[in-house]
Every structure is written in C-alpha cells, then in structure tokens.
Write a protein that holds these residues in place. Structure first.
Motif, PDB file in Angstrom:
ATOM      1  N   PRO A 184       0.823  -1.222   0.000  1.00 54.20           N
ATOM      2  CA  PRO A 184       0.000   0.000   0.000  1.00 54.20           C
ATOM      3  C   PRO A 184       0.852   1.265   0.000  1.00 54.20           C
ATOM      4  O   PRO A 184       1.942   1.308   0.577  1.00 54.20           O
ATOM      5  CB  PRO A 184      -0.810  -0.109   1.293  1.00 54.20           C
ATOM      6  CG  PRO A 184      -0.741  -1.564   1.662  1.00 54.20           C
ATOM      7  CD  PRO A 184       0.593  -2.037   1.176  1.00 54.20           C
ATOM      8  N   SER A 185       0.346   2.282  -0.637  1.00 56.14           N
ATOM      9  CA  SER A 185       0.998   3.589  -0.629  1.00 56.14           C
ATOM     10  C   SER A 185       0.590   4.338   0.644  1.00 56.14           C
ATOM     11  O   SER A 185      -0.306   3.899   1.368  1.00 56.14           O
ATOM     12  CB  SER A 185       0.585   4.379  -1.870  1.00 56.14           C
ATOM     13  OG  SER A 185      -0.819   4.550  -1.887  1.00 56.14           O
ATOM     14  N   PRO A 186       1.233   5.464   0.960  1.00 55.31           N
ATOM     15  CA  PRO A 186       0.889   6.198   2.194  1.00 55.31           C
ATOM     16  C   PRO A 186      -0.585   6.548   2.318  1.00 55.31           C
ATOM     17  O   PRO A 186      -1.117   6.649   3.428  1.00 55.31           O
ATOM     18  CB  PRO A 186       1.761   7.459   2.103  1.00 55.31           C
ATOM     19  CG  PRO A 186       2.943   7.012   1.280  1.00 55.31           C
ATOM     20  CD  PRO A 186       2.383   6.056   0.269  1.00 55.31           C
ATOM     21  N   ASP A 187      -1.294   6.753   1.190  1.00 56.72           N
ATOM     22  CA  ASP A 187      -2.713   7.103   1.273  1.00 56.72           C
ATOM     23  C   ASP A 187      -3.607   5.876   1.401  1.00 56.72           C
ATOM     24  O   ASP A 187      -4.838   5.976   1.371  1.00 56.72           O
ATOM     25  CB  ASP A 187      -3.139   7.935   0.069  1.00 56.72           C
ATOM     26  CG  ASP A 187      -2.899   7.201  -1.251  1.00 56.72           C
ATOM     27  OD1 ASP A 187      -2.576   5.983  -1.221  1.00 56.72           O
ATOM     28  OD2 ASP A 187      -3.030   7.832  -2.309  1.00 56.72           O
ATOM     29  N   GLY A 188      -2.985   4.690   1.524  1.00 52.30           N
ATOM     30  CA  GLY A 188      -3.762   3.474   1.734  1.00 52.30           C
ATOM     31  C   GLY A 188      -4.175   2.762   0.461  1.00 52.30           C
ATOM     32  O   GLY A 188      -4.747   1.666   0.524  1.00 52.30           O
ATOM     33  N   GLU A 189      -3.906   3.355  -0.682  1.00 53.52           N
ATOM     34  CA  GLU A 189      -4.274   2.731  -1.946  1.00 53.52           C
ATOM     35  C   GLU A 189      -3.206   1.704  -2.348  1.00 53.52           C
ATOM     36  O   GLU A 189      -2.016   1.901  -2.113  1.00 53.52           O
ATOM     37  CB  GLU A 189      -4.407   3.786  -3.049  1.00 53.52           C
ATOM     38  CG  GLU A 189      -5.612   4.692  -2.892  1.00 53.52           C
ATOM     39  CD  GLU A 189      -6.917   3.935  -3.016  1.00 53.52           C
ATOM     40  OE1 GLU A 189      -6.991   3.040  -3.886  1.00 53.52           O
ATOM     41  OE2 GLU A 189      -7.838   4.204  -2.234  1.00 53.52           O
ATOM     42  N   GLN A 190      -3.686   0.618  -2.968  1.00 57.38           N
ATOM     43  CA  GLN A 190      -2.729  -0.398  -3.454  1.00 57.38           C
ATOM     44  C   GLN A 190      -2.304  -0.031  -4.869  1.00 57.38           C
ATOM     45  O   GLN A 190      -3.048  -0.193  -5.823  1.00 57.38           O
ATOM     46  CB  GLN A 190      -3.386  -1.785  -3.449  1.00 57.38           C
ATOM     47  CG  GLN A 190      -2.461  -2.874  -3.992  1.00 57.38           C
ATOM     48  CD  GLN A 190      -3.141  -4.226  -4.044  1.00 57.38           C
ATOM     49  OE1 GLN A 190      -3.803  -4.630  -3.091  1.00 57.38           O
ATOM     50  NE2 GLN A 190      -2.997  -4.911  -5.172  1.00 57.38           N
ATOM     51  N   ARG A 191      -1.113   0.507  -4.964  1.00 54.89           N
ATOM     52  CA  ARG A 191      -0.626   0.908  -6.283  1.00 54.89           C
ATOM     53  C   ARG A 191       0.570   0.073  -6.729  1.00 54.89           C
ATOM     54  O   ARG A 191       0.984   0.162  -7.866  1.00 54.89           O
ATOM     55  CB  ARG A 191      -0.233   2.386  -6.274  1.00 54.89           C
ATOM     56  CG  ARG A 191      -1.412   3.324  -6.030  1.00 54.89           C
ATOM     57  CD  ARG A 191      -1.071   4.738  -6.469  1.00 54.89           C
ATOM     58  NE  ARG A 191      -2.202   5.621  -6.289  1.00 54.89           N
ATOM     59  CZ  ARG A 191      -2.376   6.409  -5.246  1.00 54.89           C
ATOM     60  NH1 ARG A 191      -1.486   6.416  -4.266  1.00 54.89           N
ATOM     61  NH2 ARG A 191      -3.428   7.206  -5.163  1.00 54.89           N
ATOM     62  N   ARG A 192       1.095  -0.707  -5.791  1.00 53.94           N
ATOM     63  CA  ARG A 192       2.264  -1.527  -6.137  1.00 53.94           C
ATOM     64  C   ARG A 192       2.086  -2.935  -5.577  1.00 53.94           C
ATOM     65  O   ARG A 192       1.381  -3.152  -4.598  1.00 53.94           O
ATOM     66  CB  ARG A 192       3.539  -0.901  -5.568  1.00 53.94           C
ATOM     67  CG  ARG A 192       3.940   0.414  -6.218  1.00 53.94           C
ATOM     68  CD  ARG A 192       5.200   0.972  -5.589  1.00 53.94           C
ATOM     69  NE  ARG A 192       4.951   1.384  -4.195  1.00 53.94           N
ATOM     70  CZ  ARG A 192       5.918   1.735  -3.352  1.00 53.94           C
ATOM     71  NH1 ARG A 192       7.186   1.724  -3.743  1.00 53.94           N
ATOM     72  NH2 ARG A 192       5.624   2.101  -2.115  1.00 53.94           N
ATOM     73  N   LEU A 193       2.768  -3.856  -6.215  1.00 52.93           N
ATOM     74  CA  LEU A 193       2.798  -5.244  -5.757  1.00 52.93           C
ATOM     75  C   LEU A 193       4.247  -5.679  -5.603  1.00 52.93           C
ATOM     76  O   LEU A 193       5.106  -5.284  -6.401  1.00 52.93           O
ATOM     77  CB  LEU A 193       2.111  -6.181  -6.757  1.00 52.93           C
ATOM     78  CG  LEU A 193       0.585  -6.220  -6.820  1.00 52.93           C
ATOM     79  CD1 LEU A 193       0.159  -7.164  -7.940  1.00 52.93           C
ATOM     80  CD2 LEU A 193      -0.001  -6.689  -5.499  1.00 52.93           C
ATOM     81  N   VAL A 194       4.491  -6.485  -4.580  1.00 56.44           N
ATOM     82  CA  VAL A 194       5.795  -7.138  -4.434  1.00 56.44           C
ATOM     83  C   VAL A 194       5.641  -8.565  -4.940  1.00 56.44           C
ATOM     84  O   VAL A 194       4.746  -9.295  -4.495  1.00 56.44           O
ATOM     85  CB  VAL A 194       6.262  -7.164  -2.965  1.00 56.44           C
ATOM     86  CG1 VAL A 194       7.586  -7.916  -2.851  1.00 56.44           C
ATOM     87  CG2 VAL A 194       6.408  -5.761  -2.431  1.00 56.44           C
ATOM     88  N   ALA A 195       6.487  -8.944  -5.873  1.00 56.35           N
ATOM     89  CA  ALA A 195       6.473 -10.316  -6.409  1.00 56.35           C
ATOM     90  C   ALA A 195       7.691 -11.059  -5.885  1.00 56.35           C
ATOM     91  O   ALA A 195       8.832 -10.640  -6.114  1.00 56.35           O
ATOM     92  CB  ALA A 195       6.476 -10.304  -7.931  1.00 56.35           C
ATOM     93  N   ASN A 196       7.441 -12.134  -5.153  1.00 49.82           N
ATOM     94  CA  ASN A 196       8.506 -12.981  -4.620  1.00 49.82           C
ATOM     95  C   ASN A 196       8.549 -14.237  -5.483  1.00 49.82           C
ATOM     96  O   ASN A 196       7.580 -15.003  -5.519  1.00 49.82           O
ATOM     97  CB  ASN A 196       8.209 -13.333  -3.161  1.00 49.82           C
ATOM     98  CG  ASN A 196       9.367 -14.030  -2.493  1.00 49.82           C
ATOM     99  OD1 ASN A 196       9.697 -15.139  -2.832  1.00 49.82           O
ATOM    100  ND2 ASN A 196       9.965 -13.379  -1.509  1.00 49.82           N
ATOM    101  N   ILE A 197       9.671 -14.468  -6.164  1.00 53.57           N
ATOM    102  CA  ILE A 197       9.756 -15.541  -7.160  1.00 53.57           C
ATOM    103  C   ILE A 197      10.803 -16.560  -6.728  1.00 53.57           C
ATOM    104  O   ILE A 197      11.974 -16.225  -6.531  1.00 53.57           O
ATOM    105  CB  ILE A 197      10.107 -14.962  -8.548  1.00 53.57           C
ATOM    106  CG1 ILE A 197       9.023 -13.959  -8.946  1.00 53.57           C
ATOM    107  CG2 ILE A 197      10.238 -16.070  -9.588  1.00 53.57           C
ATOM    108  CD1 ILE A 197       9.316 -13.200 -10.210  1.00 53.57           C
ATOM    109  N   ARG A 198      10.361 -17.798  -6.585  1.00 53.73           N
ATOM    110  CA  ARG A 198      11.237 -18.868  -6.085  1.00 53.73           C
ATOM    111  C   ARG A 198      11.442 -19.925  -7.163  1.00 53.73           C
ATOM    112  O   ARG A 198      10.481 -20.411  -7.766  1.00 53.73           O
ATOM    113  CB  ARG A 198      10.643 -19.504  -4.833  1.00 53.73           C
ATOM    114  CG  ARG A 198      11.417 -20.689  -4.297  1.00 53.73           C
ATOM    115  CD  ARG A 198      10.992 -21.024  -2.884  1.00 53.73           C
ATOM    116  NE  ARG A 198      11.343 -19.941  -1.954  1.00 53.73           N
ATOM    117  CZ  ARG A 198      11.092 -19.977  -0.654  1.00 53.73           C
ATOM    118  NH1 ARG A 198      10.484 -21.012  -0.109  1.00 53.73           N
ATOM    119  NH2 ARG A 198      11.460 -18.974   0.123  1.00 53.73           N
ATOM    120  N   ASP A 199      12.709 -20.277  -7.385  1.00 54.49           N
ATOM    121  CA  ASP A 199      13.047 -21.349  -8.325  1.00 54.49           C
ATOM    122  C   ASP A 199      12.581 -22.678  -7.740  1.00 54.49           C
ATOM    123  O   ASP A 199      13.028 -23.097  -6.673  1.00 54.49           O
ATOM    124  CB  ASP A 199      14.566 -21.359  -8.560  1.00 54.49           C
ATOM    125  CG  ASP A 199      15.003 -22.372  -9.616  1.00 54.49           C
ATOM    126  OD1 ASP A 199      14.176 -23.197 -10.042  1.00 54.49           O
ATOM    127  OD2 ASP A 199      16.183 -22.336 -10.000  1.00 54.49           O
TER     128      ASP A 199
END
Length: 352
Positions: A101-116
């Motif tokens: 979430p951004s400071p205003d609480g909106e979801q503007r980004r995603l974290v992608a965790n990628i495992r082999d």
C-alpha cells in the motif's frame, strides 16, 4: 528505501521485484537477474510480462489471464508456472504477489517474490523414477518365482527330479537377484549418508583386471578384450572388494552397451601421484546431455537400448561414491555411436 531493507532485498535467495499498477518493474534484485538473465538496469521500467513471460506447462500465457493486477486482486496471491529467461532457458517457479500500500492506503504496487522450484521438480522426478524403476525391477523376479512355485505346487502333475531341480534352481537364481536389488538400495542409502568404511589393502590392479576380464568379457563371442598396463604399474592401497565392484560395473556396462560387439580396452596409466584406469568400448555411446547426469542416483540414459536392459541406475552412482571415498575421481568421455571411455583415478599412497 531504508538501508537495512535494501540489504535484505539484495541478499535474498528468492527473486524479488516490485511492479506498479501499469505492471512496470520498479525494483529488481540480484536473484532476479540470475533467474531471468536480465540486468537490473534493463528490467526496470519494462513491463513484467516482457521480462518473465510466465506460462503454464501447456504453454498458456499466465501473464495475460491470471495476472493479479489485471484481475484487481487486493490480497496476497500465489501461482506457479514457467518463466523464460533472456537466453530462452525455462525455469519452474512459484510466485507470491503481495500488495504494497501507498501512504494514502491505496494499493498501487505489488511485491512479487519468485522462487526457483527446479529443485522440487528434481525431487519429484527422483521419487517417480524410483517408484517406476523399483516396481519394474522387482516385478520380473517376483513373477518368475511365483510362476515356478505355482507350477511345482500343481497337484495334478508328478514332476521328475530333473524338472524339479531345474525350476528350483530358477527360483534360487531369481531370489538372489531380488536380494541383490534390495542390497543395492540399502547400500546406496548408506553411501548417500556418508557411511562407507574402507578396508584398505595393497591391490595389484593389473592382476585384478585380468581376472575380471576372463570372467566377464572373454566368454562373449562378440567382444575381444585388450589389457594395457605398464610393467611398473604401482600397487594401490584400496578396499579390494569395493574396487572390484567398480570394475565389474564398468566392464559389465561396456559389454551390455556394445551389443554389436567390438573391442573392449582396459588401460592403466600413472600420472603424478595417482593411477588412472580406463574402460573403453565401441558401443552405442552416451549423449552429451546424459553424460552430465550419468553418475546421478537412479538416472538412466534415455535410449532404446537402456529401456531394454536391466538396471536401476545405481551402478555408476555407487562407482562414483566408491572412487571418491578413496580420494579419486571418475568421469566419462563419449560420443553417440562411437563408444564410451570411463576413467577413474586412485591416489598412490603409502600404507599407513
């Protein structure tokens, strides 16, 4: 980004990247570089689907049908698939998407965790190969034993002594084969746990080779054998039973995988502080991609001849473990259709 958070990102064994609402890459850690073949400066600013090219095992483009950004998924989201690296390598991966979430609480980004997930696929393949191989190898002797025992037990037939002796001999032979298969499995389990006690004695390898060649190769009408050891070949301190097993495995393979016959050469050499022994055949040879794995446990080269010959893919694995326990090395040189050369080394050491 805080220095500590950046250090964690850079040191992670998993690939980590962040993407924005337009699916553009914002951050890209070193593991992502290794997985994808894309450099950080090349990847940042590109669309994630350009870099990852995620698809399933049927080739369906997951990036276009299951992307959490396109589907407006607000919570954590997992998927599995195959990514295609910049140099066209395919890698099985598991991907976890988490909202950032951004400071205003909106979801503007995603974290992608990628495992082999390649290691997991390897374990699954080993398990599948083990079950298939053991089932196949055990079924044949069990079926033969059952058939002969059932025949001898028929109440409506009186068997003569020669027939009884012949069928009991077959039962004994197949029972020995079963025992050998189980022993190999147990032995493999021991050596893989690092347990291999050695009873080292002075061994005359040329003499041992001549004895085994007379027993394993010379009876064949299709093969000739040539033994080439220098007269000053030194004695080596090894476990004679275990080295005999190595030689038997290699000679048996040389005969088995040269079904059209030809010459089998057993050559001994000395080099610095070690001796080298090579078993050379003129058989079917081994493909390059199989040579890299031929010493792995339960691995059998994918060829029509391999499929029609007995074996669980343990012989060469045991050979490698045995030679390495003695402080030596073992390797193969081969070309399909041109035969194979298996060579192992043993250090020249003085008796303790």
């Amino acid at each position: 980004m805080e220095p500590e958070a950046e250090l964690i990102l850079e040191s992670s064994a998993d690939g980590i990247m962040t993407i924005d609402e337009n699916r553009c890459i914002l951050t890209f850690n070193p593991t992502m570089e290794r997985l994808t073949g894309w450099k950080k400066k090349e990847a940042i600013g590109r669309h994630c689907f350009e870099v990852l090219k995620v698809h399933d095992t049927q080739g369906t483009d997951i990036c276009q049908i299951r992307c959490p950004v396109l589907r407006e998924i607000r919570g954590p989201y997992d998927l599995e698939g195959v990514i295609v690296s910049k140099d066209a390598q395919k890698i099985d991966v598991g991907i976890n998407y988490s909202p950032l979430p951004s400071p205003d609480g909106e979801q503007r980004r995603l974290v992608a965790n990628i495992r082999d997930m390649g290691w997991l696929r390897q374990i699954e393949n080993i398990r599948s190969t083990l079950l298939t191989t053991i089932s196949h190898e055990l079924q044949t002797p069990i079926s033969i034993i059952k058939a002969y025992a059932g025949t001898l037990a028929r109440p409506d037939v009186q068997w003569d002594e020669d027939t009884i002796r012949d069928k009991l001999g077959a039962i004994e032979e197949e029972s020995d084969r079963l025992s050998e298969l189980v022993s190999r499995l147990l032995y493999t389990s021991k050596i893989d746990s690092g347990v291999m006690p050695l009873n080292r004695l002075a061994v005359d390898l040329p003499k041992e080779v001549h004895k085994l060649a007379q027993r394993l190769v010379e009876p064949s009408e299709l093969h000739t054998v040539e033994i080439d050891f220098p007269p000053d070949f030194p004695a080596v301190f090894t476990d004679p039973e275990k080295i005999e097993d190595v030689l038997i495995n290699l000679l048996d393979n040389a005969v088995k995988f040269s079904p059209q016959g030809g010459k089998i050469t057993i050559k001994g050499e000395t080099s610095d502080n070690e001796v080298l022994v090579s078993i050379i055949d003129e058989g079917v040879g081994i493909a390059r991609h199989d040579q890299e794995r031929i010493f792995d446990r339960f691995y059998r080269a994918d060829s029509s001849l391999t499929k029609t010959t007995r074996g669980m893919g343990l012989g060469l694995h045991i050979c490698r473990a045995t030679i390495e326990a003695h402080g030596g090395r073992i390797w193969v040189q081969s070309k399909p259709g041109k035969g194979s050369r298996f060579t192992f080394s043993l250090p020249i050491v003085q008796k303790q």
